[in-house]
Each structure stands twice: as C-alpha cells, then as structure tokens.
Scaffold this active site. Structure first.
Site, PDB file in Angstrom:
ATOM      1  N   ARG A 145      63.230  55.802  35.037  1.00  0.00           N
ATOM      2  CA  ARG A 145      64.122  56.477  35.980  1.00  0.00           C
ATOM      3  C   ARG A 145      63.364  57.466  36.840  1.00  0.00           C
ATOM      4  O   ARG A 145      63.977  58.116  37.695  1.00  0.00           O
ATOM      5  CB  ARG A 145      65.198  57.234  35.193  1.00  0.00           C
ATOM      6  CG  ARG A 145      66.583  56.606  35.224  1.00  0.00           C
ATOM      7  CD  ARG A 145      67.468  57.501  34.385  1.00  0.00           C
ATOM      8  NE  ARG A 145      68.871  57.349  34.589  1.00  0.00           N
ATOM      9  CZ  ARG A 145      69.662  56.571  33.848  1.00  0.00           C
ATOM     10  NH1 ARG A 145      69.173  55.818  32.917  1.00  0.00           N
ATOM     11  NH2 ARG A 145      70.961  56.566  34.065  1.00  0.00           N
ATOM     12  N   ARG A 189      85.488  53.238  34.099  1.00  0.00           N
ATOM     13  CA  ARG A 189      84.706  52.670  32.988  1.00  0.00           C
ATOM     14  C   ARG A 189      85.200  53.196  31.636  1.00  0.00           C
ATOM     15  O   ARG A 189      85.509  54.371  31.482  1.00  0.00           O
ATOM     16  CB  ARG A 189      83.231  53.031  33.160  1.00  0.00           C
ATOM     17  CG  ARG A 189      82.383  52.569  31.989  1.00  0.00           C
ATOM     18  CD  ARG A 189      80.944  52.389  32.342  1.00  0.00           C
ATOM     19  NE  ARG A 189      80.246  53.635  32.612  1.00  0.00           N
ATOM     20  CZ  ARG A 189      78.970  53.673  33.002  1.00  0.00           C
ATOM     21  NH1 ARG A 189      78.303  52.561  33.192  1.00  0.00           N
ATOM     22  NH2 ARG A 189      78.383  54.827  33.240  1.00  0.00           N
ATOM     23  N   ARG A 229      83.087  58.155  28.841  1.00  0.00           N
ATOM     24  CA  ARG A 229      81.851  58.921  28.624  1.00  0.00           C
ATOM     25  C   ARG A 229      81.971  60.298  29.271  1.00  0.00           C
ATOM     26  O   ARG A 229      82.503  60.427  30.376  1.00  0.00           O
ATOM     27  CB  ARG A 229      80.672  58.172  29.259  1.00  0.00           C
ATOM     28  CG  ARG A 229      80.184  57.024  28.433  1.00  0.00           C
ATOM     29  CD  ARG A 229      79.196  56.145  29.153  1.00  0.00           C
ATOM     30  NE  ARG A 229      78.131  56.842  29.865  1.00  0.00           N
ATOM     31  CZ  ARG A 229      77.099  56.226  30.453  1.00  0.00           C
ATOM     32  NH1 ARG A 229      77.004  54.906  30.405  1.00  0.00           N
ATOM     33  NH2 ARG A 229      76.186  56.905  31.089  1.00  0.00           N
ATOM     34  N   ARG A 279      74.765  62.897  38.739  1.00  0.00           N
ATOM     35  CA  ARG A 279      73.993  61.695  38.414  1.00  0.00           C
ATOM     36  C   ARG A 279      73.579  60.945  39.683  1.00  0.00           C
ATOM     37  O   ARG A 279      72.494  60.375  39.752  1.00  0.00           O
ATOM     38  CB  ARG A 279      74.797  60.790  37.478  1.00  0.00           C
ATOM     39  CG  ARG A 279      74.868  61.379  36.071  1.00  0.00           C
ATOM     40  CD  ARG A 279      75.963  60.744  35.261  1.00  0.00           C
ATOM     41  NE  ARG A 279      75.662  59.382  34.905  1.00  0.00           N
ATOM     42  CZ  ARG A 279      76.589  58.440  34.685  1.00  0.00           C
ATOM     43  NH1 ARG A 279      77.867  58.732  34.820  1.00  0.00           N
ATOM     44  NH2 ARG A 279      76.231  57.248  34.346  1.00  0.00           N
ATOM     45  N   LYS A 293      74.584  47.542  35.521  1.00  0.00           N
ATOM     46  CA  LYS A 293      73.360  47.155  34.801  1.00  0.00           C
ATOM     47  C   LYS A 293      73.673  46.779  33.350  1.00  0.00           C
ATOM     48  O   LYS A 293      73.228  45.751  32.858  1.00  0.00           O
ATOM     49  CB  LYS A 293      72.332  48.307  34.800  1.00  0.00           C
ATOM     50  CG  LYS A 293      71.918  48.784  36.186  1.00  0.00           C
ATOM     51  CD  LYS A 293      70.809  49.814  36.126  1.00  0.00           C
ATOM     52  CE  LYS A 293      71.185  51.118  35.473  1.00  0.00           C
ATOM     53  NZ  LYS A 293      72.209  51.904  36.187  1.00  0.00           N
TER      54      LYS A 293
END
Ligand code: AMP
Length: 209
Positions: free
Chosen positions: A88, A122, A155, A166, A13
């Site tokens: 969300r 990531r 992160r 998550r 996203k």
C-alpha cells in the site's frame, strides 16, 4: 501465479479475490483480514493496530512488511498467492521485491462515486470474513453470512469519517503504486464497475489467460 490486487477501498478486491482463489488455486492473503483477525482475538498485534485501523490510517510499514514476509514464507504460498491490500506504499512494494517476484498487478479502476456506494453498504462476516453488500451482493437472510451462517457487521473503518480518511490515504500513499508497477510492465487494468460476474469474466480474460 503471484498476483497483487491494487485499488482503492471498496473497489471489490476482496470480493474478486474470494472467487479468484478457485480459479488460480492459490491462497488469498489479505493484510486487512489478518489485522481484523488479530483485533478480534485481542493479540498483541491486534491491540497495537486497532485504533490506527478504526481511524482509517495505515499500519506502519515495518509491522506490515514483517507480517507479509512471514506469511509468504509458508508452504501454501510457494506456488503463488493473491495479495489483497499489500503493498500500500512504495516502501512496502520495494520491500516485497526483495523477497518475492510478482507476476501481475491487477489495478481495480473505479470512480469515487461508486466507492462510497459500495463501502457504505458493505457487510462483513464476523466468523469467516466474507464480504456481502446490502444492494449488490445481498445475503439470502439479512444480517447472516451466506457462506457460513455467521453474523454480518459493518466494519468500524467503513463508517463515514474513516472512509474519507482511507480515500485520502489511498490517493497520497497507494495510488503512486500504479505507475510504479506500470513502469515495471506488470500492471493490468480491470474495470471494477460492472457486476461481480462480469469482473470475474474480465479477470479471467485479461489476467489468467
Ligand atoms: P483492507 O481490508 O485492505 O481495507 O484494510 C483495512 C485496514 O487495515 C487499512 O485501512 C489499514 O488500516 C490496514 N492495512 C491493511 N493493509 C495494510 C497495508 N498494506 N499497510 C498498512 N496498513 C494496512
């Protein structure tokens, strides 16, 4: 154009949003990025949300809704926006409907196996927030942001324990938004598996055109 980017963590996203701002000429508003900036600056909001975010849980609806309402009231968001990571939950979506009307909701379709691969590789820029990936979007120099030369980091919520949490949170609280928006006739599915360039091309064809 008022857009929502909806999808599990790691679906791409943020990466597509960074490209879509130039295509749509609207600001990219990422609640996760706003929270991360607040954490880095150690503001009262940052201190309040750090432990929640590091654990992969959701920040409470009231805090998040107030933040987005204030952000969408700013001048640059009047002509449109890309909301990345908000809403969300169903209560967030219901609240959003009281202060803005969304044109389209882009649903990022991706299997769990690809999500894990993407999140574990990531790397995010500490200075400008740009996303990179050690395989799919490799920085020219390891550990250094292509966009601004800032330091790339992992992160805290991209570590394995938080990733599982998550994904659970996504399935339980966010996935119901797919039907919520499909029933309103504004949902557009985008296959999030191909390369960034292909996803951008599909986005242009199915959302912007
Ligand atoms: P993201 O960058 O979108 O993956 O968001 C990172 C983290 O920020 C999430 O795992 C949540 O802890 C928090 N967060 C971001 N957006 C929201 C939201 N709309 N509601 C609640 N928490 C959020």
């Amino acid at each position: 154009m008022k857009l929502i980017f909806l999808g599990p963590p790691g679906a791409g996203k943020g990466t597509l949003a960074a490209k879509a701002v130039d295509i749509c000429k609207v600001p990219h508003i990422s609640t996760g990025a706003i929270f991360r900036e607040a954490i880095a600056a150690k503001t009262p909001l940052g201190l309040k949300v750090k432990a929640i975010i590091d654990a992969g849980k959701l920040v409470d609806d009231d805090t998040t809704i107030a933040l987005v309402k204030e952000r969408l009231a700013q001048a640059d968001a009047q002509a449109g926006y890309i909301l990345d990571g908000f809403p969300r939950t169903i209560p967030q979506a219901e609240a959003l409907a009281t202060f803005s009307t969304v044109d389209k909701v882009v649903n990022f379709d991706i299997p769990d196996s690809s999500i894990l691969e993407r999140l574990s590789g990531r790397r995010v820029c500490r200075a400008c927030g740009a996303n990179h990936h050690v395989v799919f979007s490799k920085p020219k120099q390891a550990g250094v942001c292509d966009a601004c030369g800032g330091e790339l980091y992992i992160r805290d919520d991209d570590k394995p324990e938080a990733i599982q949490k998550r994904l659970e949170v996504y399935r339980a609280q966010t996935a119901p938004l797919i039907d919520f928006y499909r029933n309103k006739g504004v949902l557009v599915d985008v296959d999030a598996r191909p390369s960034v360039d292909e996803v951008v091309a599909n986005f242009k064809k199915s959302v912007v055109a």
